[in-house]
Design an enzyme around this catalytic site. Structure first.
Site, short mmCIF file in Angstrom:
data_model
loop_
_atom_site.label_atom_id
_atom_site.label_comp_id
_atom_site.label_asym_id
_atom_site.label_seq_id
_atom_site.Cartn_x
_atom_site.Cartn_y
_atom_site.Cartn_z
N ASP A 104 0.84 -1.21 0.00
CA ASP A 104 0.00 0.00 0.00
C ASP A 104 0.86 1.25 0.00
O ASP A 104 1.53 1.55 0.99
CB ASP A 104 -0.92 -0.01 1.23
CG ASP A 104 -2.01 -1.04 1.09
OD1 ASP A 104 -2.72 -1.02 0.07
OD2 ASP A 104 -2.14 -1.89 2.00
N MET A 158 0.99 5.24 -0.08
CA MET A 158 0.14 6.39 0.25
C MET A 158 0.98 7.66 0.30
O MET A 158 2.11 7.63 0.79
CB MET A 158 -0.53 6.17 1.61
CG MET A 158 -1.31 4.85 1.70
SD MET A 158 -2.21 4.73 3.23
CE MET A 158 -2.74 3.01 3.16
#
Ligand code: DX5
Ligand code: ZN
Length: 216
Positions: A36, A38
């Protein structure tokens, strides 16, 4: 029988022991590693960049499923591919030229994916299906691990399954209690952070998912 995959999300791993954590889930028999990314802008959280992805690439042969939760991801697809990403998923809400970015990802030799936040209608992705390898349906608001699964999102998975031959991934709040729902709707890949890395025994955690996969 179709192949159903489990992709642990690294976000819930112990980052002070990243290589060991990765080897642990690889040995436990997971199918891919979900990463992930971000940027503190598209989502409030900040996580991993290409530097860390290239370090991860050195310690595992698992496919790296890189989920870009960043604005204007076209700026970075080249770097993530160079770092070793095998699947690169962008958010439809974050890119002006989605088609061009998908084509760029494929030109770089990676599989191209689009992800939808919970509020984004499934219809928005339909024009891109012919260019798409992976559709990633978010079942939580992107930004953090450990949130509750949103069952309403499975309606999107069903629509996609009726129109799309590629891989469908469900991401957010997945555990042994709702995996069946996601698979019944038509998912091929389940992303699970806390339900794998949050458990001390990863073999058991992945085995629990595999038992559910046998029903499909
Ligand atoms: C959320 C991320 C997910 C998340 C999954 O923004 O895209 O991949 O880490 O974690 P769990 O399974 O704990 O919801
Ligand atoms: Zn994710």
């Amino acid at each position: 029988m179709k192949k159903i995959m489990i992709a642990p999300s690294l976000l819930s791993a112990d980052f002070s022991r990243l290589a060991e954590e990765i080897r642990d889930v690889e040995k436990a028999g997971c199918d891919a590693l979900h990463i992930d990314v971000m940027d503190g802008h598209f989502v409030p959280n900040l996580t991993i960049g290409p530097l860390v992805v290239s370090a991860i690439r050195k310690v595992t042969k698992l496919p790296l499923d890189v989920h870009l939760m960043i604005d204007a991801p076209s700026r970075y697809v080249g770097e993530f591919r160079k770092a070793g990403a095998d699947w690169i998923t962008i958010h439809i809400e974050a890119e002006n030229d989605v088609l061009k970015t998908l084509q760029e990802i494929k030109k770089l030799g990676a599989k191209a994916g689009i992800s939808l936040r919970p509020k984004t209608p499934v219809e928005t992705i339909l024009p891109y299906l012919s260019e798409l390898d992976l559709a990633l349906v978010m079942s939580v608001e992107p930004g953090f691990g450990g949130q509750s699964f949103m069952p309403d999102m499975m309606a999107k998975v069903k629509v996609l399954r009726s129109k799309f031959q590629g891989l469908i991934s469900v991401d957010g709040g997945i555990g042994a209690g709702n995996a069946f729902q996601a698979l019944e709707a038509g998912a091929d890949i389940l992303v699970a952070g806390s339900a794998v890395f949050g458990k001390a025994d990863r073999v058991k955690a992945i085995q629990e998912f595999r038992e559910i996969f046998k029903k499909f």
